[in-house]
Scaffold this motif. Structure first.
Motif, mmCIF file in Angstrom:
data_model
loop_
_atom_site.group_PDB
_atom_site.id
_atom_site.type_symbol
_atom_site.label_atom_id
_atom_site.label_comp_id
_atom_site.label_asym_id
_atom_site.label_seq_id
_atom_site.Cartn_x
_atom_site.Cartn_y
_atom_site.Cartn_z
ATOM 1 N N LEU A 118 18.802 -56.429 4.933
ATOM 2 C CA LEU A 118 18.514 -55.001 4.763
ATOM 3 C C LEU A 118 18.693 -54.579 3.310
ATOM 4 N N SER A 119 19.679 -55.148 2.638
ATOM 5 C CA SER A 119 19.909 -54.824 1.223
ATOM 6 C C SER A 119 18.704 -55.217 0.379
ATOM 7 N N GLU A 120 18.169 -56.384 0.656
ATOM 8 C CA GLU A 120 17.010 -56.857 -0.096
ATOM 9 C C GLU A 120 15.788 -55.977 0.143
ATOM 10 N N ALA A 121 15.782 -55.295 1.303
ATOM 11 C CA ALA A 121 14.666 -54.406 1.626
ATOM 12 C C ALA A 121 14.973 -52.946 1.279
ATOM 13 N N GLY A 122 16.137 -52.716 0.642
ATOM 14 C CA GLY A 122 16.522 -51.354 0.282
ATOM 15 C C GLY A 122 16.952 -50.512 1.458
ATOM 16 N N GLU A 123 17.386 -51.169 2.560
ATOM 17 C CA GLU A 123 17.739 -50.459 3.784
ATOM 18 C C GLU A 123 19.226 -50.581 4.123
ATOM 19 N N ALA A 124 20.032 -51.039 3.191
ATOM 20 C CA ALA A 124 21.442 -51.313 3.495
ATOM 21 C C ALA A 124 22.189 -50.090 4.000
ATOM 22 N N GLU A 125 21.911 -48.926 3.429
ATOM 23 C CA GLU A 125 22.629 -47.727 3.833
ATOM 24 C C GLU A 125 22.291 -47.307 5.259
ATOM 25 N N ASN A 126 21.173 -47.807 5.770
ATOM 26 C CA ASN A 126 20.739 -47.417 7.111
ATOM 27 C C ASN A 126 20.936 -48.532 8.134
ATOM 28 N N TRP A 127 21.914 -49.400 7.908
ATOM 29 C CA TRP A 127 22.072 -50.560 8.779
ATOM 30 C C TRP A 127 22.375 -50.176 10.224
ATOM 31 N N ARG A 128 22.986 -49.020 10.448
ATOM 32 C CA ARG A 128 23.299 -48.608 11.822
ATOM 33 C C ARG A 128 22.051 -48.242 12.617
ATOM 34 N N LYS A 129 20.941 -48.061 11.918
ATOM 35 C CA LYS A 129 19.681 -47.857 12.631
ATOM 36 C C LYS A 129 19.297 -49.110 13.404
ATOM 37 N N HIS A 130 19.781 -50.258 12.933
ATOM 38 C CA HIS A 130 19.373 -51.536 13.493
ATOM 39 C C HIS A 130 20.403 -52.148 14.439
ATOM 40 N N VAL A 131 21.655 -51.770 14.299
ATOM 41 C CA VAL A 131 22.693 -52.380 15.126
ATOM 42 C C VAL A 131 23.912 -51.456 15.206
ATOM 43 N N LEU A 132 24.527 -51.427 16.376
ATOM 44 C CA LEU A 132 25.809 -50.747 16.578
ATOM 45 C C LEU A 132 26.830 -51.837 16.867
ATOM 46 N N ALA A 133 27.903 -51.872 16.104
ATOM 47 C CA ALA A 133 28.836 -52.991 16.207
ATOM 48 C C ALA A 133 30.282 -52.516 16.200
ATOM 49 N N VAL A 134 31.121 -53.271 16.906
ATOM 50 C CA VAL A 134 32.563 -53.026 16.958
ATOM 51 C C VAL A 134 33.270 -54.339 16.606
#
Length: 284
Positions: A121-137
């Protein structure tokens, strides 16, 4: 020396295919671009260590790259045709079914999986929006709990939009729902075999390792002189041993390491002991 005609075909067969294969990451990127060029929605590829655990998040669900990569490796000269066929097949796929509460399940992964996704996601400029792709505990050690939709046909990792679709204000409600669904499935399908401090727990070949979230309930169905120690080397494997038996612990460690190295969907080579206040890394 120049080799022509029939002799060339002979040497090709003898030497094998001299074409240098693209990496699974390059193939995932190519498929991602082809799908987008066809006007279809496709999230950032979820890169794993191999093609088998690399996925494309399509509108119809997560699609594994492993099968495509095997076809490509068998006939690399047919890459363009294979990509076109991949796009055609997935364009014809039905849209994802609406998320139902009873479809929410917990899936245990490892921290490295999330780090790889974050890097992509970082390489695609999407790192700040990672929770759009996965919810993790974060669980314990290198264990990570994610949440998926299991509609009986495909497994889709849930993101923030799914949390809102379920009208949940926070992750705690999602966590409780997922564990309730897992417990309901376990009551119908769980299979525990073993004895003398050695056990294997099976569920459905997909959420077996996730049963570690029900460790207390599992331990009540087994007998131990010491404490129950869990090994979950892959997504579909869960083993339990008695901490009081040194031989069992040595076997469990060896088993976890071997299965982890061989698994397509590996999780951890570590062992986890159930203590009074929950799970902890064994031997730490």
């Amino acid at each position: 020396i120049e080799v022509k005609g029939k002799n060339m075909s002979f040497f090709k067969k003898w030497l094998g295919n001299l074409t240098e294969l693209k990496s699974h990451a390059e193939i995932a990127a190519m498929l991602h671009q082809a799908v987008q060029d066809a006007g279809m929605d496709c999230g950032v590829p979820e890169l794993g260590a191999t093609a088998n655990d690399t996925y494309l998040p399509l509108a119809s669900g997560r699609v594994a790259v492993g099968h495509f990569y095997r076809l490509y490796a068998q006939a690399p000269e047919q890459l363009d045709a294979l990509v076109a066929e991949f796009v055609r097949l997935n364009a014809a796929a039905p849209p994802p079914l609406p998320l139902q509460a009873e479809q929410v399940m917990p899936m245990v992964r490892n921290v490295a999986w999330l780090q790889d996704l974050y890097q992509t996601l970082s390489e695609a400029g999407e790192a700040e929006n990672w929770r759009k792709h996965v919810l993790a505990v974060r669980l314990e050690g290198d264990l990570l709990l994610t949440f998926v939709q299991d509609n009986g046909d495909k497994i889709r990792t849930l993101g923030e939009a799914d949390l809102h679709a379920l009208n949940f204000a926070d992750m705690s409600a999602l966590y409780e729902l997922a564990l309730d669904n897992l417990l309901r499935r376990a009551e119908q399908k769980i299979d525990i075999k073993g004895g003398n401090g050695r056990y294997r727990v099976r569920l459905d070949g997909v959420f077996d390792a996730a049963l570690i979230t029900l460790a207390d309930a599992l331990a009540e169905q087994m007998q131990f002189r010491g404490q129950p120690v869990f090994a979950l080397p892959s997504r579909n494997e869960l083993f339990v041993g008695d901490s009081a038996d040194a031989q069992v612990m040595a076997q469990l460690q060896t088993l976890a390491a071997k299965r982890y190295a061989a698994a397509a969907f590996n999780i951890s080579r570590k062992l986890y002991v159930l203590e009074n206040d929950g799970l902890a890394e064994w031997g730490v």
